[in-house]
Design a protein around this motif. Sequence first.
Motif, PDB file in Angstrom:
ATOM      1  N   UNK A  13       0.842  -9.070  10.989  1.00 37.66           N
ATOM      2  CA  UNK A  13      -0.611  -9.012  11.152  1.00 37.66           C
ATOM      3  C   UNK A  13      -1.246  -8.308   9.961  1.00 37.66           C
ATOM      4  N   UNK A  14      -0.674  -7.195   9.545  1.00 41.20           N
ATOM      5  CA  UNK A  14      -1.220  -6.476   8.388  1.00 41.20           C
ATOM      6  C   UNK A  14      -1.183  -7.356   7.138  1.00 41.20           C
ATOM      7  N   UNK A  15      -0.103  -8.088   6.952  1.00 40.35           N
ATOM      8  CA  UNK A  15       0.019  -8.957   5.787  1.00 40.35           C
ATOM      9  C   UNK A  15      -1.048 -10.046   5.801  1.00 40.35           C
ATOM     10  N   UNK A  16      -1.277 -10.629   6.967  1.00 43.19           N
ATOM     11  CA  UNK A  16      -2.304 -11.661   7.074  1.00 43.19           C
ATOM     12  C   UNK A  16      -3.695 -11.129   6.805  1.00 43.19           C
ATOM     13  N   UNK A  17      -3.996  -9.961   7.353  1.00 40.66           N
ATOM     14  CA  UNK A  17      -5.301  -9.344   7.121  1.00 40.66           C
ATOM     15  C   UNK A  17      -5.495  -9.016   5.647  1.00 40.66           C
TER      16      UNK A  17
END
Length: 215
Positions: A13-17
């Motif tokens: 999720x952090x990578x996508x954000x």
Amino acid sequence: MIRVLLVDDEALVRSGLRMILEAAGDLAVVGEARDGDEAVQAAARLRPDVILMDVRMPQRDGLSATSELARHPGAPKIIMLTTFDIDEYVHAALRAGAVGFLLKDTPPRDLAEAVRVVAAGNAMLSPTVTRRLISAFAVQSPAPGLGARARLAALTERELEVVCAVGRGLSNAEIGRELEMAEATVKAHVSRALAKLELSNRVQAAILVHEAGLA
């Protein structure tokens, strides 16, 4: 450049954000954290303008971290991230000083724009989200509160009209059309009302209006 801190226990999720925000050009992700404790430490070290904070995390959740961060002068603007339409923690987070919440499936363009809007200190939630959120809160707290009405008594008649419209989830432009005043005048009334009520954002004002039974 707007400085953003990402807080989520899922690396994916952090990578996508990060990919979404950095593709915007005017947003810089200055750090990441996996839980509330890391978020508090990273915020003190990195001084972000905006924090995207997951609500539910192991160790320390986003609500607890938001409560601590919001107590400090010059605190970053905090947007709660959730996979749920209405999360039971969101109401408390808004009271604690978060400026709103976004669903994790928010379209990339809307996510970037929300960060810009919040960083500029403007509208904290879209009217649609505000209406849904406040509606859910009203169901949980149906009885008018005398304490809330006493606080609102500090406002002028015009300020109260504006704040009650905020409580119905109207944007500044919609309030201006309804009350026949310029949008800039509406914004000024909202700012004065928030100062008098010692609130940090319009969502807290909307909740107070519902507590008073005046929406």
